[in-house]
Scaffold this motif. Structure first.
Motif, PDB file in Angstrom:
ATOM      1  N   GLN A   8       0.809  -1.215   0.000  1.00 48.91           N
ATOM      2  CA  GLN A   8       0.000   0.000   0.000  1.00 48.91           C
ATOM      3  C   GLN A   8       0.847   1.271   0.000  1.00 48.91           C
ATOM      4  OE1 GLN A   8      -3.363  -0.124  -0.264  1.00 48.91           O
ATOM      5  NE2 GLN A   8      -3.172  -2.336  -0.362  1.00 48.91           N
ATOM      6  N   ASN A   9       2.095   1.134   0.493  1.00 45.62           N
ATOM      7  CA  ASN A   9       2.950   2.311   0.591  1.00 45.62           C
ATOM      8  C   ASN A   9       4.409   1.871   0.679  1.00 45.62           C
ATOM      9  OD1 ASN A   9       3.461   1.607   3.378  1.00 45.62           O
ATOM     10  ND2 ASN A   9       1.474   2.523   3.874  1.00 45.62           N
ATOM     11  N   THR A  10       5.290   2.832   0.752  1.00 49.13           N
ATOM     12  CA  THR A  10       6.722   2.540   0.794  1.00 49.13           C
ATOM     13  C   THR A  10       7.089   1.688   2.003  1.00 49.13           C
ATOM     14  OG1 THR A  10       7.247   4.557  -0.426  1.00 49.13           O
ATOM     15  CG2 THR A  10       9.027   3.578   0.876  1.00 49.13           C
ATOM     16  N   GLU A  11       6.497   1.971   3.145  1.00 50.57           N
ATOM     17  CA  GLU A  11       6.849   1.208   4.353  1.00 50.57           C
ATOM     18  C   GLU A  11       6.460  -0.255   4.232  1.00 50.57           C
ATOM     19  OE1 GLU A  11       9.003   2.415   6.580  1.00 50.57           O
ATOM     20  OE2 GLU A  11       8.931   4.089   5.179  1.00 50.57           O
ATOM     21  N   ASP A  12       5.343  -0.556   3.571  1.00 50.16           N
ATOM     22  CA  ASP A  12       4.976  -1.949   3.304  1.00 50.16           C
ATOM     23  C   ASP A  12       6.043  -2.613   2.449  1.00 50.16           C
ATOM     24  OD1 ASP A  12       2.553  -1.563   4.628  1.00 50.16           O
ATOM     25  OD2 ASP A  12       1.366  -1.459   2.772  1.00 50.16           O
ATOM     26  N   ALA A  13       6.503  -1.903   1.428  1.00 46.09           N
ATOM     27  CA  ALA A  13       7.523  -2.438   0.530  1.00 46.09           C
ATOM     28  C   ALA A  13       8.830  -2.677   1.267  1.00 46.09           C
ATOM     29  CB  ALA A  13       7.740  -1.495  -0.654  1.00 46.09           C
ATOM     30  N   VAL A  14       9.249  -1.726   2.084  1.00 44.84           N
ATOM     31  CA  VAL A  14      10.512  -1.852   2.828  1.00 44.84           C
ATOM     32  C   VAL A  14      10.482  -3.096   3.714  1.00 44.84           C
ATOM     33  CG1 VAL A  14      11.955  -0.787   4.616  1.00 44.84           C
ATOM     34  CG2 VAL A  14      11.068   0.599   2.735  1.00 44.84           C
ATOM     35  N   ALA A  15       9.416  -3.275   4.457  1.00 43.11           N
ATOM     36  CA  ALA A  15       9.307  -4.428   5.355  1.00 43.11           C
ATOM     37  C   ALA A  15       9.323  -5.746   4.576  1.00 43.11           C
ATOM     38  CB  ALA A  15       8.037  -4.321   6.189  1.00 43.11           C
ATOM     39  N   ALA A  16       8.584  -5.799   3.492  1.00 44.73           N
ATOM     40  CA  ALA A  16       8.503  -7.032   2.703  1.00 44.73           C
ATOM     41  C   ALA A  16       9.831  -7.338   2.017  1.00 44.73           C
ATOM     42  CB  ALA A  16       7.379  -6.927   1.681  1.00 44.73           C
ATOM     43  N   ILE A  17      10.489  -6.334   1.476  1.00 43.64           N
ATOM     44  CA  ILE A  17      11.781  -6.543   0.810  1.00 43.64           C
ATOM     45  C   ILE A  17      12.813  -7.028   1.819  1.00 43.64           C
ATOM     46  CG2 ILE A  17      13.709  -5.374  -0.351  1.00 43.64           C
ATOM     47  CD1 ILE A  17      11.505  -3.543  -1.662  1.00 43.64           C
ATOM     48  N   ALA A  18      12.882  -6.402   2.981  1.00 48.43           N
ATOM     49  CA  ALA A  18      13.838  -6.813   4.010  1.00 48.43           C
ATOM     50  C   ALA A  18      13.585  -8.263   4.438  1.00 48.43           C
ATOM     51  CB  ALA A  18      13.767  -5.882   5.215  1.00 48.43           C
ATOM     52  N   ALA A  19      12.335  -8.618   4.621  1.00 44.01           N
ATOM     53  CA  ALA A  19      11.996  -9.983   5.051  1.00 44.01           C
ATOM     54  C   ALA A  19      12.354 -11.010   3.986  1.00 44.01           C
ATOM     55  CB  ALA A  19      10.512 -10.066   5.395  1.00 44.01           C
ATOM     56  N   MET A  42      19.601  -6.858   8.161  1.00 43.93           N
ATOM     57  CA  MET A  42      18.555  -6.327   7.282  1.00 43.93           C
ATOM     58  C   MET A  42      17.619  -5.361   7.998  1.00 43.93           C
ATOM     59  SD  MET A  42      18.888  -7.195   4.230  1.00 43.93           S
ATOM     60  CE  MET A  42      20.048  -8.237   3.416  1.00 43.93           C
ATOM     61  N   THR A  43      17.537  -5.473   9.309  1.00 43.83           N
ATOM     62  CA  THR A  43      16.649  -4.578  10.041  1.00 43.83           C
ATOM     63  C   THR A  43      17.391  -3.411  10.695  1.00 43.83           C
ATOM     64  OG1 THR A  43      16.736  -6.007  11.999  1.00 43.83           O
ATOM     65  CG2 THR A  43      14.893  -6.352  10.451  1.00 43.83           C
ATOM     66  N   ALA A  44      18.674  -3.280  10.389  1.00 42.06           N
ATOM     67  CA  ALA A  44      19.424  -2.121  10.889  1.00 42.06           C
ATOM     68  C   ALA A  44      18.897  -0.862  10.206  1.00 42.06           C
ATOM     69  CB  ALA A  44      20.913  -2.297  10.593  1.00 42.06           C
ATOM     70  N   ASP A  45      18.901   0.233  10.904  1.00 40.82           N
ATOM     71  CA  ASP A  45      18.353   1.481  10.372  1.00 40.82           C
ATOM     72  C   ASP A  45      18.967   1.876   9.030  1.00 40.82           C
ATOM     73  OD1 ASP A  45      16.625   1.776  12.504  1.00 40.82           O
ATOM     74  OD2 ASP A  45      17.910   3.179  13.581  1.00 40.82           O
ATOM     75  N   ASP A  46      20.299   1.728   8.890  1.00 36.71           N
ATOM     76  CA  ASP A  46      20.932   2.130   7.631  1.00 36.71           C
ATOM     77  C   ASP A  46      20.483   1.259   6.466  1.00 36.71           C
ATOM     78  OD1 ASP A  46      22.451   0.003   8.768  1.00 36.71           O
ATOM     79  OD2 ASP A  46      24.222   0.595   7.611  1.00 36.71           O
ATOM     80  N   THR A  47      20.254  -0.023   6.732  1.00 38.15           N
ATOM     81  CA  THR A  47      19.786  -0.918   5.672  1.00 38.15           C
ATOM     82  C   THR A  47      18.354  -0.578   5.282  1.00 38.15           C
ATOM     83  OG1 THR A  47      21.238  -2.674   6.485  1.00 38.15           O
ATOM     84  CG2 THR A  47      19.463  -3.329   4.993  1.00 38.15           C
ATOM     85  N   LEU A  48      17.496  -0.385   6.265  1.00 35.67           N
ATOM     86  CA  LEU A  48      16.100  -0.042   5.970  1.00 35.67           C
ATOM     87  C   LEU A  48      16.019   1.296   5.232  1.00 35.67           C
ATOM     88  CD1 LEU A  48      14.434  -1.166   9.312  1.00 35.67           C
ATOM     89  CD2 LEU A  48      14.426  -2.377   7.114  1.00 35.67           C
ATOM     90  N   ASP A  49      16.864   2.238   5.610  1.00 32.06           N
ATOM     91  CA  ASP A  49      16.895   3.532   4.906  1.00 32.06           C
ATOM     92  C   ASP A  49      17.333   3.354   3.456  1.00 32.06           C
ATOM     93  OD1 ASP A  49      16.059   4.870   7.184  1.00 32.06           O
ATOM     94  OD2 ASP A  49      18.083   5.538   7.732  1.00 32.06           O
ATOM     95  N   ALA A  50      18.323   2.488   3.225  1.00 33.24           N
ATOM     96  CA  ALA A  50      18.799   2.233   1.855  1.00 33.24           C
ATOM     97  C   ALA A  50      17.711   1.558   1.016  1.00 33.24           C
ATOM     98  CB  ALA A  50      20.063   1.382   1.879  1.00 33.24           C
ATOM     99  N   ILE A  51      16.985   0.621   1.608  1.00 29.58           N
ATOM    100  CA  ILE A  51      15.884  -0.034   0.899  1.00 29.58           C
ATOM    101  C   ILE A  51      14.829   1.010   0.535  1.00 29.58           C
ATOM    102  CG2 ILE A  51      13.987  -1.698   1.101  1.00 29.58           C
ATOM    103  CD1 ILE A  51      15.841  -3.289   3.059  1.00 29.58           C
ATOM    104  N   ARG A  52      14.485   1.853   1.481  1.00 27.14           N
ATOM    105  CA  ARG A  52      13.480   2.904   1.272  1.00 27.14           C
ATOM    106  C   ARG A  52      13.904   3.838   0.130  1.00 27.14           C
ATOM    107  NH1 ARG A  52      13.672   4.293   6.010  1.00 27.14           N
ATOM    108  NH2 ARG A  52      12.000   2.955   6.749  1.00 27.14           N
ATOM    109  N   ARG A  53      15.158   4.292   0.178  1.00 22.18           N
ATOM    110  CA  ARG A  53      15.651   5.200  -0.873  1.00 22.18           C
ATOM    111  C   ARG A  53      15.626   4.532  -2.241  1.00 22.18           C
ATOM    112  NH1 ARG A  53      19.446   6.311   3.070  1.00 22.18           N
ATOM    113  NH2 ARG A  53      20.989   5.015   2.018  1.00 22.18           N
ATOM    114  N   SER A  54      16.041   3.282  -2.305  1.00 20.78           N
ATOM    115  CA  SER A  54      16.067   2.563  -3.580  1.00 20.78           C
ATOM    116  C   SER A  54      14.659   2.366  -4.139  1.00 20.78           C
ATOM    117  CB  SER A  54      16.745   1.203  -3.403  1.00 20.78           C
ATOM    118  OG  SER A  54      16.708   0.464  -4.592  1.00 20.78           O
ATOM    119  N   PHE A  55      13.746   1.923  -3.284  1.00 18.21           N
ATOM    120  CA  PHE A  55      12.369   1.704  -3.729  1.00 18.21           C
ATOM    121  C   PHE A  55      11.760   3.004  -4.244  1.00 18.21           C
ATOM    122  CE2 PHE A  55       7.772   1.494  -3.038  1.00 18.21           C
ATOM    123  CZ  PHE A  55       7.469   0.358  -3.771  1.00 18.21           C
ATOM    124  N   GLU A  56      11.915   4.081  -3.474  1.00 19.36           N
ATOM    125  CA  GLU A  56      11.346   5.365  -3.886  1.00 19.36           C
ATOM    126  C   GLU A  56      12.006   5.889  -5.158  1.00 19.36           C
ATOM    127  OE1 GLU A  56      11.661   7.710  -0.314  1.00 19.36           O
ATOM    128  OE2 GLU A  56       9.769   6.901   0.463  1.00 19.36           O
TER     129      GLU A  56
END
Length: 89
Positions: A8-19, A42-56
């Motif tokens: 539904q949003n970027t945060e959904d994508a970040v969580a699913a991609i990390a998992a 994968m759940t470290a803040d820097d990793t989640l931020d990188a996933i978020r930036r890449s997805f967006e």
């Protein structure tokens, strides 16, 4: 096996991609790459931020949610493997 995800949003994508990336990388059960160890990285803040930036960034380029999800996940796994010295070919 087919899995349907509702992104539904970027945060959904970040969580699913990390998992999913965590499960893929940990699947070979090698030392130092247990599900817990990979999951911690994968759940470290820097990793989640990188996933978020890449997805967006991929969405901004005009990719569909599915394509941005796939491209981000592939890049994440490749980066992890390269940084850990895991052959990707």
């Amino acid at each position: 096996m087919t899995t349907t995800m509702r992104i539904q949003n970027t945060e959904d994508a970040v969580a699913a991609i990390a998992a999913l990336a965590t499960r893929v990388i940990a699947a070979d059960n090698r030392p130092g790459r247990s599900l817990e160890e990979v999951g911690e990285r994968m759940t470290a803040d820097d990793t989640l931020d990188a996933i978020r930036r890449s997805f967006e960034a991929n969405r901004t380029k005009g990719l569909s949610v599915k394509d941005a999800f796939t491209r981000t996940g592939q890049s994440l796994v490749a980066h992890y493997c390269n940084s850990a010295g895991i052959p990707t070919r």
